[in-house]
Design an enzyme around this catalytic site. Structure first.
Site, PDB file in Angstrom:
ATOM      1  N   ILE A 116       4.911   2.451   7.786  1.00  0.00           N
ATOM      2  CA  ILE A 116       5.183   3.878   8.018  1.00  0.00           C
ATOM      3  C   ILE A 116       3.860   4.629   7.941  1.00  0.00           C
ATOM      4  O   ILE A 116       3.128   4.500   6.943  1.00  0.00           O
ATOM      5  CB  ILE A 116       6.153   4.395   6.931  1.00  0.00           C
ATOM      6  CG1 ILE A 116       7.487   3.643   7.026  1.00  0.00           C
ATOM      7  CG2 ILE A 116       6.354   5.897   7.047  1.00  0.00           C
ATOM      8  CD1 ILE A 116       8.376   3.798   5.816  1.00  0.00           C
TER       9      ILE A 116
ATOM     10  N   ASP B  93       5.762   2.550   2.353  1.00  0.00           N
ATOM     11  CA  ASP B  93       4.867   1.419   2.605  1.00  0.00           C
ATOM     12  C   ASP B  93       4.033   1.752   3.848  1.00  0.00           C
ATOM     13  O   ASP B  93       4.561   1.805   4.970  1.00  0.00           O
ATOM     14  CB  ASP B  93       5.723   0.163   2.834  1.00  0.00           C
ATOM     15  CG  ASP B  93       4.887  -1.098   3.009  1.00  0.00           C
ATOM     16  OD1 ASP B  93       3.693  -0.983   3.367  1.00  0.00           O
ATOM     17  OD2 ASP B  93       5.444  -2.197   2.812  1.00  0.00           O
ATOM     18  N   HIS B  94       2.750   1.948   3.638  1.00  0.00           N
ATOM     19  CA  HIS B  94       1.901   2.429   4.730  1.00  0.00           C
ATOM     20  C   HIS B  94       1.669   1.360   5.801  1.00  0.00           C
ATOM     21  O   HIS B  94       1.161   1.655   6.878  1.00  0.00           O
ATOM     22  CB  HIS B  94       0.553   2.892   4.147  1.00  0.00           C
ATOM     23  CG  HIS B  94      -0.129   3.939   4.980  1.00  0.00           C
ATOM     24  ND1 HIS B  94       0.363   4.405   6.176  1.00  0.00           N
ATOM     25  CD2 HIS B  94      -1.287   4.622   4.775  1.00  0.00           C
ATOM     26  CE1 HIS B  94      -0.451   5.320   6.680  1.00  0.00           C
ATOM     27  NE2 HIS B  94      -1.473   5.469   5.848  1.00  0.00           N
ATOM     28  N   ARG B  95       2.065   0.115   5.501  1.00  0.00           N
ATOM     29  CA  ARG B  95       1.916  -0.913   6.537  1.00  0.00           C
ATOM     30  C   ARG B  95       2.903  -0.666   7.680  1.00  0.00           C
ATOM     31  O   ARG B  95       2.677  -1.059   8.810  1.00  0.00           O
ATOM     32  CB  ARG B  95       2.154  -2.308   5.951  1.00  0.00           C
ATOM     33  CG  ARG B  95       1.086  -2.735   4.974  1.00  0.00           C
ATOM     34  CD  ARG B  95       1.472  -4.022   4.293  1.00  0.00           C
ATOM     35  NE  ARG B  95       2.721  -3.879   3.542  1.00  0.00           N
ATOM     36  CZ  ARG B  95       3.325  -4.874   2.896  1.00  0.00           C
ATOM     37  NH1 ARG B  95       2.804  -6.090   2.928  1.00  0.00           N
ATOM     38  NH2 ARG B  95       4.440  -4.658   2.231  1.00  0.00           N
TER      39      ARG B  95
ATOM     40  N   PRO C  21       0.844  -1.207   0.000  1.00  0.00           N
ATOM     41  CA  PRO C  21       0.000   0.000   0.000  1.00  0.00           C
ATOM     42  C   PRO C  21       0.878   1.256   0.000  1.00  0.00           C
ATOM     43  O   PRO C  21       1.537   1.556   0.980  1.00  0.00           O
ATOM     44  CB  PRO C  21      -0.805  -0.129   1.302  1.00  0.00           C
ATOM     45  CG  PRO C  21      -0.068  -1.105   2.142  1.00  0.00           C
ATOM     46  CD  PRO C  21       0.822  -1.936   1.272  1.00  0.00           C
TER      47      PRO C  21
END
Ligand code: CAO
Length: 540
Positions: A513, A509-511, A335
């Site tokens: 950060i 990577d929104h998982r 993501p």
């Protein structure tokens, strides 16, 4: 007035409480004689129950996952006048005695010879010269009663021929692609302890009536109930488990392994799914190879562009073939969020200009990118999560700083890696950038020089643009995109001043950060670039 017809499950031979794996019609559907209504599955075969009359379905009496036996009510339909099957009772359509049962791959009796037994193809109703689509055993295999030996396929159904005895396969008499009829020898088994199940009382090799076939009290009232022809099945990946083109033993295997057959691509004739296909799918899933298992994403339609005008077709280059799937994997698995910012690099550019001669004397060319690599290392040290990777439920924090950079080469995109960038001064980085990008363009980079990166920079500053969305070079978790510096008026609290502004596009990577962290990293990076003293450290 329309006649009400009840369509019931035909004689299923010895089978009762047979599973309904699919219901193919619903109330209101118009059906013709022989339209498949439901799909049944015994341990031995998959078969459809066809309509015995034409009309409109008034009610469906069975449901997927339910069980039926001979005589169970399948549907009630309002028959179009005069369309009921000749001979059908107005109320109850006669079951086609022994027909579905024939498709049920009845257990054939075996002819006993001393110490060895021939297993024969059972009675298959009206079918002769049936195709062998799979041979499931080889000489030396040990089999039990009911072990599937071969898979046969008629136009109407796929069925396994099970062993009628336990023993060792001494000879296989059929081959894939061959044809068999009732009574054909499938295998000879040796080491059979006693008489085979339902063995014929003589040594004759002719099959007696199949044990699972219906006792045929009367000749069939109608032709064998047509199972849905495999050729009419939709493409494998659009089907569900029930309608996937696979034999019973393959279905059993799939069920045991929890495999949704609708997602398995069949390699057999007409897309039939084999044991190997199921196993390969499981292997692919275990090794994370979703693509090998077949696309789970909706597909972009293929278009015949030539219909709209002249076209030229060129094969993809080697690098495109390799990088394309990796980029796709990163795009669909990670993501992405992209944080945009601008760094005031006016001071940096002034320093860069001052360094020009010194750099030339040292044999290097200093572009803004060398400063940016240095600045990124400082930001990575400040925010180590950007130098990490996700590993299941863990985060792997790398204590090294190997910075990759995207290089545009005549053959496509390559990402050489500057190892231990934290240990290089500005000239050292400039040298690495020049050397690696030159060799990338010449195609002489070694494989190892494109591996092990912990963070990547993609600079399009030499080309132009104001911002873009770089794709993370997974399993890294962040990438910095750099666009072309622009002179802009910036308000300093009292007046607008002309400043050189460097656009930054940070994808992360929104998982791992979150947005606040992404913004902090970008702000920190901008600050470091705006005050280049730290970046000049170590220079003579
Ligand atoms: N703003 C303004 N000018 C810039 C700049 C920026 N942000 N970055 C570089 N420039 C200038 C350089 O100073 C140089 O100017 P001079 O020729 O006047 O000295 C010129 O642009 C060309 O620079 P360069 O591209 O040769 O060198 P670089 O260090 O900036 O970049 C490399 C090296 C290998 C990264 C680059 O050549 C390249 O291949 N970039 C493309 C990367 C890419 O394709 N990214 C997309 C990947 S995803 O598809």
């Amino acid at each position: 007035m329309s006649q009400t017809i009840e369509v019931r499950v035909p004689d299923l031979g010895n089978f009762t409480e047979v599973g309904v794996i699919d219901v193919l019609v619903k109330a209101g559907d118009t059906v013709a004689i022989d339209t498949p209504l439901i799909t049944l599955e015994t341990e031995k075969a998959t078969m459809d129950v066809p309509s015995t009359a034409a009309g409109v379905i008034a009610k469906v009496h069975v449901q997927k996952g339910g069980k039926v036996s001979a005589g169970s009510l399948v549907v009630t339909l309002l028959a179009a006048k005069g369309t009921a099957t000749p001979g059908a009772s107005p109320a109850i359509a006669p079951a086609s005695a022994g027909t579905a049962a024939a498709a049920a791959a009845a257990v054939a009796p075996a002819a006993v010879t001393p110490r060895s037994v021939d297993v024969l193809v059972p009675d298959m109703g009206n079918f002769t010269e049936v195709g062998v689509i799979d041979v499931l055993v080889k000489v030396g295999d040990k089999v039990e009663v009911d072990t599937p030996l071969a898979t046969l396929e008629t136009e109407k159904a796929t069925m396994d021929v099970p062993s009628t005895a336990a023993g060792t396969v001494e000879a296989v008499h059929v081959q894939k692609g061959g044809k068999v009829s009732a009574g054909s020898r499938v295998v000879t088994l040796s080491g059979v302890a006693g008489p085979a199940q339902a063995a014929a009382p003589s040594t004759s090799s002719v099959a007696a009536p199949a044990t699972a076939a219906a006792p045929r009290a009367a000749p069939p009232a109608a032709p064998p109930p047509p199972a849905r022809a495999a050729a009419t099945l939709p493409p494998v990946n659009e089907t569900g488990f029930g309608t996937a083109h696979a034999g019973p033993s393959v279905r059993k295997l799939a069920r045991e392994l929890g495999v949704d057959l609708g997602r398995v691509k069949g390699s057999g004739q007409r897309g039939r799914i084999t044991h190997e296909d199921v196993k390969a799918w499981v292997k692919a899933m275990l090794s994370g190879g979703l693509q090998a298992a077949g696309p789970a994403l909706p597909q972009v339609p293929r278009v015949d562009f030539a219909k709209f005008g002249p076209v030229e077709v060129r094969p993809l280059g080697r690098i495109q073939k390799i990088s394309g799937p990796r980029l796709h994997a990163a795009w669909v698995n990670v993501p992405h969020v992209t944080q945009y910012d601008e760094a005031d690099i006016t001071a940096l550019e002034a320093e860069r200009a001052k360094l020009k001669d010194k750099a030339a004397a040292a044999g290097v060319k200093i572009t803004p990118l060398a400063f940016i690599v240095r600045a990124c290392v400082l930001a990575l040290k400040e925010y180590p999560v950007f130098n990490a990777s996700l590993d299941g439920e863990n985060m792997v924090l790398k204590k090294y700083f190997h910075v990759g950079f995207a290089a545009d080469t005549p053959n496509g995109l390559l990402v050489p890696v500057i190892r231990n960038a934290d240990q290089l001064d500005l000239f050292g980085i400039a040298h690495a950038l020049g050397d690696l990008s030159e060799r990338a363009r010449k195609g002489t980079l070694k494989g190892g020089e494109m591996q092990g990166g912990s963070f990547t920079i993609s600079s399009l500053g030499g080309i132009g643009g104001t911002a873009f969305t770089p794709i993370i070079n997974a399993p890294e978790v962040a990438i910095l995109g750099v666009s072309r510096t622009q002179v802009k008026p910036v308000w300093d609290g009292q007046e607008f001043k002309a400043r050189q502004m460097l656009p930054l596009s940070l994808s992360y990577d929104h998982r791992l950060i979150d947005g606040a962290m992404g913004a902090r990293f970008a702000v920190y990076l901008s600050k470091v670039l705006a005050d280049p003293d730290a970046l000049l450290a170590g220079l003579p």
